[in-house]
Design an enzyme around this catalytic site. Structure first.
Site, mmCIF file in Angstrom:
data_model
loop_
_atom_site.group_PDB
_atom_site.id
_atom_site.type_symbol
_atom_site.label_atom_id
_atom_site.label_comp_id
_atom_site.label_asym_id
_atom_site.label_seq_id
_atom_site.Cartn_x
_atom_site.Cartn_y
_atom_site.Cartn_z
ATOM 1 N N ASP A 34 0.839 -1.199 0.000
ATOM 2 C CA ASP A 34 0.000 0.000 0.000
ATOM 3 C C ASP A 34 0.870 1.243 0.000
ATOM 4 O OD1 ASP A 34 -2.089 -1.596 0.139
ATOM 5 O OD2 ASP A 34 -2.888 -0.842 2.046
ATOM 6 N N PHE A 37 2.245 1.944 -3.320
ATOM 7 C CA PHE A 37 1.159 2.422 -4.179
ATOM 8 C C PHE A 37 0.863 3.890 -3.876
ATOM 9 C CE2 PHE A 37 -3.237 3.345 -5.176
ATOM 10 C CZ PHE A 37 -3.349 2.838 -6.464
ATOM 11 N N ASP A 38 0.748 4.203 -2.589
ATOM 12 C CA ASP A 38 0.435 5.586 -2.206
ATOM 13 C C ASP A 38 1.523 6.553 -2.653
ATOM 14 O OD1 ASP A 38 -1.946 4.850 -1.154
ATOM 15 O OD2 ASP A 38 -1.230 4.672 0.904
ATOM 16 N N SER A 83 -13.907 7.880 -0.486
ATOM 17 C CA SER A 83 -12.746 7.363 0.244
ATOM 18 C C SER A 83 -12.249 8.476 1.165
ATOM 19 C CB SER A 83 -11.673 6.917 -0.730
ATOM 20 O OG SER A 83 -11.218 8.037 -1.422
ATOM 21 N N LEU A 84 -11.120 8.263 1.799
ATOM 22 C CA LEU A 84 -10.605 9.261 2.736
ATOM 23 C C LEU A 84 -9.283 9.807 2.238
ATOM 24 C CD1 LEU A 84 -11.145 7.428 6.143
ATOM 25 C CD2 LEU A 84 -12.406 9.392 5.293
ATOM 26 N N LYS A 115 -8.456 1.948 11.657
ATOM 27 C CA LYS A 115 -8.754 1.805 10.233
ATOM 28 C C LYS A 115 -8.611 0.318 9.895
ATOM 29 C CE LYS A 115 -7.696 3.883 5.771
ATOM 30 N NZ LYS A 115 -7.616 2.662 5.014
ATOM 31 N N ASP A 117 -8.494 -3.155 8.094
ATOM 32 C CA ASP A 117 -7.935 -3.428 6.773
ATOM 33 C C ASP A 117 -8.662 -4.606 6.132
ATOM 34 O OD1 ASP A 117 -6.348 -3.250 4.614
ATOM 35 O OD2 ASP A 117 -4.538 -4.022 5.550
ATOM 36 N N ARG A 136 -18.031 -1.408 -2.644
ATOM 37 C CA ARG A 136 -17.829 -0.012 -3.002
ATOM 38 C C ARG A 136 -17.876 0.216 -4.515
ATOM 39 N NH1 ARG A 136 -13.096 4.338 -1.935
ATOM 40 N NH2 ARG A 136 -11.863 3.030 -3.295
ATOM 41 N N GLU A 173 -16.522 -2.274 7.357
ATOM 42 C CA GLU A 173 -15.397 -2.973 6.746
ATOM 43 C C GLU A 173 -15.505 -4.457 7.096
ATOM 44 O OE1 GLU A 173 -13.403 -0.950 5.039
ATOM 45 O OE2 GLU A 173 -11.516 -2.017 4.748
ATOM 46 N N TYR A 225 -18.708 1.443 10.774
ATOM 47 C CA TYR A 225 -18.080 2.691 11.209
ATOM 48 C C TYR A 225 -18.841 3.944 10.792
ATOM 49 C CZ TYR A 225 -16.134 2.250 6.490
ATOM 50 O OH TYR A 225 -15.992 2.096 5.143
ATOM 51 N N LYS A 312 -2.084 6.635 7.953
ATOM 52 C CA LYS A 312 -1.722 5.238 7.656
ATOM 53 C C LYS A 312 -0.385 4.892 8.304
ATOM 54 C CE LYS A 312 -2.997 3.653 3.527
ATOM 55 N NZ LYS A 312 -3.543 3.068 2.453
ATOM 56 N N CYS A 424 13.254 -25.940 -13.083
ATOM 57 C CA CYS A 424 14.035 -27.151 -13.271
ATOM 58 C C CYS A 424 13.199 -28.030 -14.201
ATOM 59 C CB CYS A 424 14.273 -27.857 -11.937
ATOM 60 S SG CYS A 424 14.872 -29.536 -12.178
ATOM 61 N N CYS A 430 13.227 -35.026 -10.338
ATOM 62 C CA CYS A 430 13.708 -34.104 -9.307
ATOM 63 C C CYS A 430 12.870 -34.331 -8.024
ATOM 64 C CB CYS A 430 13.548 -32.689 -9.854
ATOM 65 S SG CYS A 430 14.058 -31.413 -8.729
HETATM 66 S S1 IVH Z 1 -14.767 6.295 7.285
HETATM 67 C C1 IVH Z 1 -17.301 8.855 4.571
HETATM 68 N N1 IVH Z 1 -13.832 4.715 9.144
HETATM 69 O O1 IVH Z 1 -10.866 3.020 4.755
HETATM 70 C C2 IVH Z 1 -16.715 7.807 5.422
HETATM 71 N N2 IVH Z 1 -13.325 4.203 6.868
HETATM 72 O O2 IVH Z 1 -10.576 5.353 2.148
HETATM 73 C C3 IVH Z 1 -15.478 7.269 4.877
HETATM 74 N N3 IVH Z 1 -11.998 2.142 6.593
HETATM 75 O O3 IVH Z 1 -12.359 2.044 2.026
HETATM 76 C C4 IVH Z 1 -14.910 6.104 5.556
HETATM 77 N N4 IVH Z 1 -11.833 1.643 8.729
HETATM 78 O O4 IVH Z 1 -13.644 1.154 3.972
HETATM 79 C C5 IVH Z 1 -13.901 4.967 7.823
HETATM 80 N N5 IVH Z 1 -13.057 3.379 10.890
HETATM 81 C C6 IVH Z 1 -13.158 3.620 9.590
HETATM 82 C C7 IVH Z 1 -12.554 2.781 8.634
HETATM 83 C C8 IVH Z 1 -12.656 3.118 7.273
HETATM 84 C C9 IVH Z 1 -11.524 1.263 7.491
HETATM 85 C C10 IVH Z 1 -11.797 2.046 5.128
HETATM 86 C C11 IVH Z 1 -13.001 2.331 4.302
HETATM 87 C C12 IVH Z 1 -12.471 2.991 3.051
HETATM 88 C C13 IVH Z 1 -11.089 3.407 3.418
HETATM 89 C C14 IVH Z 1 -10.970 4.915 3.373
#
Ligand code: IVH
Length: 680
Positions: A34, A37-38, A83-84, A115, A117, A136, A173, A225, A312, A424, A430
Site C-alpha cells: 500500500d 502504491f500511495d 474514500s478518505l 482503520k 484493513d 464499493r 469494513e 463505522y 496510515k 528445473c 527431481c
Molecule cells: S470512514 C465517509 N472509518 O478506509 C466515510 N473508513 O478510504 C469514509 N476504513 O475504504 C470512511 N476503517 O472502507 C472509515 N473506521 C473507519 C474505517 C474506514 C476502514 C476504510 C473504508 C475505506 C477506506 C478509506
C-alpha cells in the site's frame, strides 16, 4: 523536471497505477505494498498539480478505484461511497487540525477509530431488516453481494431497539481474522491452491465468491463505522455509533473521543504498537470531526469528506544482514530464491528469512552477500527485502548470481520467454517435484486420498515405495505396515513421530481404493499438468470425453475451446508427447476413470443454452450435481436472483424472501420435476 519529461512521467504513472488498481480491486492480487502504491499516487498528484494541462480524464486521480466484476448484479448506492484523504505523517495531521479549526472558527472534538484493513461494504436495512449489501465498486455503484454478506455471523438479519430509521444505510469494513486466515491458507496450500497474500485479499476474494455456501464456511467478520442518512437528529458521529451498537450492529469498542489534536496523536502512537496484539489487521487510524453540524459545515470534496482523514501506519522496516541465498524447488519445478538473514525483530516476530521472488528482483536490487538490507512486513505474511544500505557494503563482497543448476537434482535450469521464474525441467526425476506432484495428486480436489496427507507421501518416497502416482495402486498392507518417521521440529511446530500401524495402513488402502471412483475431470486435474487447474480440467474433460481423445488433440482443436489459449494448449501437447507420461497414463488406466461417466456424456446438450439458474432449497440430489448438469447442458449458475436470472429452481424449504424476490422480478419459479422436463 522539464515539461516534456513531466508529461512522459504522468502518462507512465497513470498506466502503472491503473495496472495496480486492477490487480488490487479486480484480481485481489496486489503486487506492491500500500505504501509503495500511495507513493506512486502522491507523485502523480504532485506532477498533475504542477502541470495541470497534462491531467487526463482517465487519470486515477479523477476517479475512485473500482472493484466491479461481471458476475454480480450492479446496484447504485443511495449515497456515493467516498474514500478518505490519507497521510503517513503526524505533521499533516496537525495541518488537518489547523485547516479544520480555520474553516469552523471553533476547536472541534475528534473521534478516533481504527482503520480496519479489509473490504468496505454498504449495507441497507429496511424497517430493521437486512435487505442489501453492496461493495464499493466505483464509488457510485457496486456489486450486489447480499447473499454472501448475510452469512457473516456478527451482522444481524433483524435489528432491535429504539428509533431505528425506516431506511438505514450503513458503512463498514469486512475483514478476515488472523486465526481463520492462517487456517484457510494452510488448507489451500494442502489442496495445491495458491494461498492468499494477506487477510485483506482473503476477505475481498471471499466476499466476491460466487457460491454463498463457500462464504458461509469462512469466518468473515465486520465492523460498522458509519451511518448514512439525509436527515437525522443525531448530534454527533459518536452518538450515531452508540445507536448502531444499541441496535445490535458490530461497532468496535476501541473508539475514542478526543478534545485536542495532541490526544489524537497519542491515540495514533498507542495503536502503532498495540495493533500487533489485535486478532485482525488494521492499517491506520481514522480521525473524524465529531459534531454533525461541523461535518455539515465542512462538507465534502468530489472524492472524500473534509471532516475526516486517515493516518496510515508505515509498513515496519528494519535493517539486517544478508547471510546467504537458498533456492527452493516447488511442485512445478519453479525455483524460488529465499534470503537467509541475521535474525531480527520485526512487527512482533523474529525474522530469519525473506522472499526474493525471482532473478529479476535480485538483479534490480543488485544484491551482494553480506549486504545490509532493509526488510519490510506490510500486509503480506512473508517479509520482503525492499532495499539495500549501499553505504554499508564491504568492498570485496560478491554479487549474488542466480544459480544455473537445480539445487536438488543438478539439472540445468531453464527460463521460458516472458516468464519471471526459472524452472528445473527434470519434472519426473527431481525429488521435490516428484513429491510435490504426488501431494497434488492425492489432494482434496484431485484424487482426495486424505489418509495419505501430513507427510505420509514423504515417507513412501523415502522408502522407495512410490515414485509416480501409479505406484500408489501397487501398495499392499505388507509394504506399508511398520514404516516410521520422525519429522523434525519446524518453526512454530513440534517434533512429530508418525508410525504406520494397522488402522493407519487400512485407512490408506481404503483411501486409495475410493480414489478409483473419482471422476475423469478430477483425475485430469490430479495429473498436475502445468496451467491445467480445476476449471480447465473440467472444460477439457467435457469437450474431449476421454483421455485418449484429449492426448491426441492438436493445437487448433484445443484453442477453439472457450478459455483455452496457446499457453494451456502448448503445455498439454508438450506433456502428452513425453514417453514417461504416456507410460503413466497406461499404468493408471486399469485403476482410474479416464472417461466421462455415461450420464455426463449422454446428458450434454444445449437445451439450457445461456439460461441463468439460481438454485435454492433442499433437493434429493447434491446441489453440486445439479449445478454440474446445468452447466453441461449449456446453462449458467448464478449466485443470487437478479434481472439476469431466467429460472429459480426451488427445492424444499426454500426461503420465502427468495420466492418473493423472484416473483417481484417476474422470474419463473420451477420445481425439480419441471427442470428435469426441460432436459428431456
Ligand atoms: S470512514 C465517509 N472509518 O478506509 C466515510 N473508513 O478510504 C469514509 N476504513 O475504504 C470512511 N476503517 O472502507 C472509515 N473506521 C473507519 C474505517 C474506514 C476502514 C476504510 C473504508 C475505506 C477506506 C478509506
Amino acid at each position: 523536471m522539464d515539461k516534456s519529461s513531466a508529461k512522459g512521467r504522468i502518462n507512465e504513472l497513470v498506466s502503472i497505477i491503473e495496472k495496480h488498481n486492477y490487480k488490487y480491486y479486480v484480481l485481489s492480487q496486489p503486487e506492491i505494498s500500500d505504501y509503495d502504491f500511495d507513493m506512486l499516487l502522491e507523485e502523480l498528484i504532485r506532477l498533475e498539480k504542477d502541470y495541470p494541462e497534462f491531467i487526463s480524464p482517465n487519470s486515477p486521480t479523477q476517479k475512485v478505484g473500482g472493484d466491479i466484476s461481471k458476475e454480480f448484479q450492479q446496484v447504485e448506492h443511495l449515497f456515493p461511497m467516498l474514500s478518505l484523504g490519507n497521510t503517513y505523517s503526524e505533521e499533516e495531521i496537525r495541518e488537518f487540525d489547523k485547516r479544520t479549526k480555520k474553516l469552523l472558527h471553533n476547536d472541534p472534538e475528534y473521534v478516533c477509530e481504527l482503520k480496519y484493513d479489509g473490504v468496505s461494504i454498504s449495507i441497507t436495512y429496511e424497517n430493521g431488516k437486512f435487505v442489501k449489501a453492496v461493495t464499493r465498486g466505483d464509488g457510485t455503484k457496486g456489486d450486489d453481494v447480499t447473499q454472501n454478506v448475510k452469512t457473516i455471523k456478527v451482522l444481524p438479519h433483524l435489528l432491535h431497539g429504539d428509533n431505528i430509521p425506516e431506511l438505514l444505510e450503513i458503512r463498514g469494513e469486512i475483514y478476515y481474522p488472523h486465526n481463520g486466515f492462517n487456517k484457510l491458507n494452510e488448507e489451500r496450500i494442502k489442496n495445491g491452491e495458491a494461498p492468499f497474500a494477506n487477510p485483506r485479499n482473503a476477505a475481498s476474494g471471499t466476499v466476491k465468491t460466487l457460491d454463498s455456501s463457500i462464504v458461509a464456511k469462512r469466518p468473515l467478520s465486520c465492523f460498522i463505522y458509519y451511518l448514512m442518512s439525509h436527515e437525522d437528529s443525531f448530534i454527533s458521529h459518536y452518538e450515531k455509533l452508540e445507536s448502531l451498537k444499541s441496535w445490535g450492529l458490530p461497532v468496535s469498542n476501541d473508539i475514542k473521543v478526543c478534545k485536542a489534536i495532541d490526544e489524537v496523536l497519542q491515540y495514533i502512537q498507542d495503536w502503532d504498537t498495540k495493533r500487533q496484539q489485535l486478532p485482525y489487521d488494521i492499517d491506520g487510524i481514522v480521525i473524524k470531526v465529531n459534531a454533525s453540524k461541523d461535518q455539515l459545515a465542512l462538507g465534502m470534496t468530489a472524492k472524500s469528506p473534509r471532516w475526516a482523514i486517515a493516518y496510515k501506519f508505515k509498513a515496519e522496516r528494519v535493517k539486517t544482514k544478508l547471510l546467504s541465498i537458498s533456492y527452493q524447488v516447488g511442485r512445478t519445478g519453479a525455483i524460488t530464491p529465499v534470503a537467509n538473514l541475521e535474525a531480527v525483530q520485526l512487527a512482533g516476530t523474529t525474522v530469519k528469512r525473506a522472499s526474493l521472488h525471482n532473478a529479476d528482483i535480485i538483479d534490480q536490487l543488485n544484491l551482494h552477500i553480506g549486504d545490509s538490507v532493509y526488510v519490510e512486513k506490510g500486509g503480506e505474511i512473508i517479509p520482503k527485502i525492499v532495499g539495500i544500505a549501499i553505504e554499508d557494503r564491504e568492498a570485496d563482497s560478491n554479487v549474488v548470481n542466480f544459480i544455473s543448476h537445480c539445487p536438488e537434482c543438478n539439472t540445468v535450469l531453464v527460463r521460458k520467454e516472458g516468464e519471471a521464474a526459472h524452472y528445473c525441467p527434470n519434472e519426473d526425476g527431481c525429488p521435490p517435484q516428484i513429491k510435490g506432484k504426488l501431494e497434488h495428486f492425492i489432494s482434496r480436489n484431485a484424487l482426495n486420498i486424505d489418509s495419505l496427507g501430513e507427510g505420509k507421501i514423504e515417507m513412501l518416497f523415502d522408502n522407495n515405495l512410490v515414485r509416480t502416482p501409479s505406484d500408489l495402486y501397487l501398495l499392499t498392507y505388507d509394504s506399508l505396515i511398520g514404516l516410521e518417521k520422525t519429522f523434525k521440529a519446524e518453526e512454530g511446530k513440534k517434533e512429530r513421530k508418525v508410525s504406520f500401524k494397522d488402522k493407519t495402513v487400512k485407512n490408506i488402502l481404503q483411501g486409495i481404493q475410493n480414489s478409483k471412483e473419482v471422476p475423469f475431470e478430477r483425475v485430469l486435474f490430479g495429473l498436475g499438468i502445468r496451467h491445467i487447474g480445476r476449471t480447465v480440467a473440467k472444460k477439457l474433460a467435457k469437450n474431449f470425453k476421454t483421455i485418449d481423445q484429449l492426448l491426441i488433440a492438436d493445437h487448433e482443436s484445443l484453442i477453439t475451446i472457450d478459455e483455452i489459449g496457446d499457453k494451456i494448449a502448448n503445455s498439454l501437447i508438450e506433456w502428452s508427447t513425453k514417453e514417461e507420461h504416456k507410460k503413466l497414463i497406461n499404468d493408471l488406466k486399469p485403476y482410474l476413470q479416464f472417461e466421462m461417466e455415461e450420464s455426463d456424456t449422454v446428458a450434454a446438450s444445449s437445451k439450457l443454452q445461456d439460461k441463468g439458474f439460481v438454485i435454492s432449497g433442499k433437493f434429493e440430489l447434491a446441489r453440486d450435481a445439479i449445478k454440474n448438469e446445468i452447466e453441461i447442458n449449456g446453462g449458467r449458475n448464478l449466485s443470487s436472483i437478479s434481472s439476469k436470472t431466467d429460472y429459480l429452481l426451488a427445492g424444499e424449504k426454500i426461503g420465502p424472501s427468495k420466492l418473493a424476490k423472484a416473483e417481484k422480478l417476474g422470474i419463473k419459479i420451477i420445481s425439480y420435476e419441471e427442470y428435469k422436463e426441460m432436459l428431456k
